[in-house]
Design a protein around this motif. Sequence first.
Motif, PDB file in Angstrom:
ATOM      1  N   GLY A  96     -60.145  53.719  69.584  1.00 32.90           N
ATOM      2  CA  GLY A  96     -58.561  53.364  70.166  1.00 32.90           C
ATOM      3  C   GLY A  96     -58.609  51.846  70.458  1.00 32.90           C
ATOM      4  O   GLY A  96     -57.633  51.072  70.441  1.00 32.90           O
ATOM      5  N   GLY A  97     -59.534  50.862  70.538  1.00 34.03           N
ATOM      6  CA  GLY A  97     -59.441  49.609  70.997  1.00 34.03           C
ATOM      7  C   GLY A  97     -59.516  48.605  69.706  1.00 34.03           C
ATOM      8  O   GLY A  97     -59.265  47.444  69.908  1.00 34.03           O
ATOM      9  N   ASP A  98     -59.725  49.101  68.521  1.00 35.16           N
ATOM     10  CA  ASP A  98     -59.804  48.153  67.270  1.00 35.16           C
ATOM     11  C   ASP A  98     -58.394  48.221  66.606  1.00 35.16           C
ATOM     12  O   ASP A  98     -57.939  48.993  65.726  1.00 35.16           O
ATOM     13  CB  ASP A  98     -60.792  48.735  66.285  1.00 35.16           C
ATOM     14  CG  ASP A  98     -60.958  47.903  65.100  1.00 35.16           C
ATOM     15  OD1 ASP A  98     -60.285  46.662  65.160  1.00 35.16           O
ATOM     16  OD2 ASP A  98     -61.939  48.151  64.246  1.00 35.16           O
ATOM     17  N   ALA A  99     -57.568  47.346  67.247  1.00 38.78           N
ATOM     18  CA  ALA A  99     -56.004  47.131  66.490  1.00 38.78           C
ATOM     19  C   ALA A  99     -56.133  46.863  65.181  1.00 38.78           C
ATOM     20  O   ALA A  99     -55.181  47.566  64.722  1.00 38.78           O
ATOM     21  CB  ALA A  99     -55.323  46.002  67.526  1.00 38.78           C
ATOM     22  N   ASP A 100     -56.965  46.236  64.644  1.00 34.39           N
ATOM     23  CA  ASP A 100     -56.916  45.731  63.178  1.00 34.39           C
ATOM     24  C   ASP A 100     -56.967  47.056  62.382  1.00 34.39           C
ATOM     25  O   ASP A 100     -56.433  47.323  61.329  1.00 34.39           O
ATOM     26  CB  ASP A 100     -57.834  44.548  62.794  1.00 34.39           C
ATOM     27  CG  ASP A 100     -57.712  44.208  61.262  1.00 34.39           C
ATOM     28  OD1 ASP A 100     -56.749  43.825  60.891  1.00 34.39           O
ATOM     29  OD2 ASP A 100     -58.845  44.194  60.670  1.00 34.39           O
ATOM     30  N   ALA A 101     -58.003  47.939  62.808  1.00 34.86           N
ATOM     31  CA  ALA A 101     -58.409  49.110  62.100  1.00 34.86           C
ATOM     32  C   ALA A 101     -57.296  50.161  62.269  1.00 34.86           C
ATOM     33  O   ALA A 101     -56.853  50.653  61.100  1.00 34.86           O
ATOM     34  CB  ALA A 101     -59.758  49.935  62.776  1.00 34.86           C
ATOM     35  N   VAL A 102     -56.675  50.264  63.426  1.00 26.31           N
ATOM     36  CA  VAL A 102     -55.450  50.840  63.684  1.00 26.31           C
ATOM     37  C   VAL A 102     -54.446  50.585  62.813  1.00 26.31           C
ATOM     38  O   VAL A 102     -53.706  51.495  61.983  1.00 26.31           O
ATOM     39  CB  VAL A 102     -55.061  51.102  65.134  1.00 26.31           C
ATOM     40  CG1 VAL A 102     -53.558  51.927  65.103  1.00 26.31           C
ATOM     41  CG2 VAL A 102     -55.732  51.559  65.893  1.00 26.31           C
ATOM     42  N   GLN A 132     -44.891  37.091  61.868  1.00 25.10           N
ATOM     43  CA  GLN A 132     -44.325  36.416  63.118  1.00 25.10           C
ATOM     44  C   GLN A 132     -43.900  37.423  64.018  1.00 25.10           C
ATOM     45  O   GLN A 132     -42.823  36.939  64.831  1.00 25.10           O
ATOM     46  CB  GLN A 132     -43.606  35.150  62.517  1.00 25.10           C
ATOM     47  CG  GLN A 132     -44.234  34.151  61.954  1.00 25.10           C
ATOM     48  CD  GLN A 132     -43.295  33.080  61.362  1.00 25.10           C
ATOM     49  OE1 GLN A 132     -42.322  33.000  61.842  1.00 25.10           O
ATOM     50  NE2 GLN A 132     -43.961  31.975  60.890  1.00 25.10           N
ATOM     51  N   VAL A 133     -44.042  38.732  63.931  1.00 21.72           N
ATOM     52  CA  VAL A 133     -43.310  39.640  64.924  1.00 21.72           C
ATOM     53  C   VAL A 133     -43.395  39.232  66.348  1.00 21.72           C
ATOM     54  O   VAL A 133     -42.461  39.601  66.986  1.00 21.72           O
ATOM     55  CB  VAL A 133     -43.746  41.057  64.492  1.00 21.72           C
ATOM     56  CG1 VAL A 133     -45.209  41.422  64.950  1.00 21.72           C
ATOM     57  CG2 VAL A 133     -42.814  41.926  64.947  1.00 21.72           C
ATOM     58  N   GLY A 134     -44.608  38.700  66.727  1.00 20.13           N
ATOM     59  CA  GLY A 134     -44.696  38.573  68.111  1.00 20.13           C
ATOM     60  C   GLY A 134     -43.778  37.341  68.755  1.00 20.13           C
ATOM     61  O   GLY A 134     -43.406  37.341  69.788  1.00 20.13           O
ATOM     62  N   ILE A 193     -42.339  46.265  70.803  1.00 20.50           N
ATOM     63  CA  ILE A 193     -43.138  46.580  69.596  1.00 20.50           C
ATOM     64  C   ILE A 193     -43.844  48.004  69.788  1.00 20.50           C
ATOM     65  O   ILE A 193     -43.590  48.885  68.911  1.00 20.50           O
ATOM     66  CB  ILE A 193     -44.575  45.545  69.179  1.00 20.50           C
ATOM     67  CG1 ILE A 193     -43.865  44.186  68.788  1.00 20.50           C
ATOM     68  CG2 ILE A 193     -45.192  46.212  68.027  1.00 20.50           C
ATOM     69  CD1 ILE A 193     -44.819  42.855  68.688  1.00 20.50           C
ATOM     70  N   ALA A 194     -44.051  48.208  70.962  1.00 19.58           N
ATOM     71  CA  ALA A 194     -44.663  49.642  71.203  1.00 19.58           C
ATOM     72  C   ALA A 194     -43.524  50.645  71.000  1.00 19.58           C
ATOM     73  O   ALA A 194     -43.723  51.735  70.362  1.00 19.58           O
ATOM     74  CB  ALA A 194     -45.220  49.807  72.476  1.00 19.58           C
ATOM     75  N   ASP A 195     -42.394  50.320  71.458  1.00 23.42           N
ATOM     76  CA  ASP A 195     -41.225  50.937  71.374  1.00 23.42           C
ATOM     77  C   ASP A 195     -40.736  51.520  69.994  1.00 23.42           C
ATOM     78  O   ASP A 195     -40.484  52.540  69.560  1.00 23.42           O
ATOM     79  CB  ASP A 195     -39.972  50.425  72.224  1.00 23.42           C
ATOM     80  CG  ASP A 195     -38.483  51.358  72.078  1.00 23.42           C
ATOM     81  OD1 ASP A 195     -38.825  52.576  72.773  1.00 23.42           O
ATOM     82  OD2 ASP A 195     -37.656  50.836  71.689  1.00 23.42           O
ATOM     83  N   ILE A 196     -40.800  50.320  69.051  1.00 23.58           N
ATOM     84  CA  ILE A 196     -40.298  50.529  67.795  1.00 23.58           C
ATOM     85  C   ILE A 196     -41.397  51.315  66.920  1.00 23.58           C
ATOM     86  O   ILE A 196     -41.089  52.182  66.227  1.00 23.58           O
ATOM     87  CB  ILE A 196     -40.460  49.128  66.929  1.00 23.58           C
ATOM     88  CG1 ILE A 196     -39.234  48.219  67.451  1.00 23.58           C
ATOM     89  CG2 ILE A 196     -40.392  49.024  65.619  1.00 23.58           C
ATOM     90  CD1 ILE A 196     -39.230  46.938  67.172  1.00 23.58           C
ATOM     91  N   LEU A 210     -50.119  43.125  67.863  1.00 22.97           N
ATOM     92  CA  LEU A 210     -48.930  42.289  66.879  1.00 22.97           C
ATOM     93  C   LEU A 210     -48.282  41.495  67.715  1.00 22.97           C
ATOM     94  O   LEU A 210     -47.663  40.445  67.044  1.00 22.97           O
ATOM     95  CB  LEU A 210     -48.020  43.875  66.596  1.00 22.97           C
ATOM     96  CG  LEU A 210     -48.598  44.571  65.327  1.00 22.97           C
ATOM     97  CD1 LEU A 210     -47.875  45.777  65.287  1.00 22.97           C
ATOM     98  CD2 LEU A 210     -48.650  43.672  64.064  1.00 22.97           C
ATOM     99  N   SER A 211     -48.222  41.559  68.858  1.00 24.98           N
ATOM    100  CA  SER A 211     -47.267  40.789  69.775  1.00 24.98           C
ATOM    101  C   SER A 211     -47.946  39.368  69.704  1.00 24.98           C
ATOM    102  O   SER A 211     -47.091  38.287  70.024  1.00 24.98           O
ATOM    103  CB  SER A 211     -47.122  40.970  71.065  1.00 24.98           C
ATOM    104  OG  SER A 211     -48.453  40.967  72.125  1.00 24.98           O
ATOM    105  N   GLU A 212     -49.182  39.394  69.607  1.00 29.26           N
ATOM    106  CA  GLU A 212     -49.957  37.848  69.369  1.00 29.26           C
ATOM    107  C   GLU A 212     -49.802  37.107  68.039  1.00 29.26           C
ATOM    108  O   GLU A 212     -50.253  36.096  67.548  1.00 29.26           O
ATOM    109  CB  GLU A 212     -51.375  38.210  69.574  1.00 29.26           C
ATOM    110  CG  GLU A 212     -51.837  38.548  71.020  1.00 29.26           C
ATOM    111  CD  GLU A 212     -52.996  39.017  71.218  1.00 29.26           C
ATOM    112  OE1 GLU A 212     -54.038  39.105  70.224  1.00 29.26           O
ATOM    113  OE2 GLU A 212     -53.535  39.457  72.109  1.00 29.26           O
TER     114      GLU A 212
END
Length: 127
Positions: free
Chosen positions: A55-61, A84-86, A94-97, A123-125
């Motif tokens: 769950g915590g590894d955003a890059d892997a997700v 540049q999505v952030g 972003i979560a909603d999308i 992604l927001s970063e």
Amino acid sequence: MRKNPVVPYAIIAVLGILTVVIISIVGINQRADIQQAGDGSGEQTEETQEGETAGGDADAVYQSNCAACHGADLSGGAGPDLTQVGSKYSSDEIADIIQNGTGSMPPQDQVAGEELSALSEWLSEQQ
């Protein structure tokens, strides 16, 4: 005396079935070896065995769920550029999308919970 035309086909069928059984047995043994080599210890969590990421590894997700369309480096492809999505969307947007989809992007139901939070924050970063 005429030869029975069914006999050669029956022999081929039996040999084919035996070959499939042998390959299956060998494959089962190889799968266990591959799993042990992949994690170094031979033990894996249920999530990893199912092909999911922690769950915590955003890059892997991102790599396992988004990179096919948005590019491994967020540069786009079949989907838009996310480098540049952030600067356009907040973490919640972003979560909603991701959950509901937008435009030609379908909802990504397989990304939920901690994975969704980590991915949308990451992604927001990207600015």
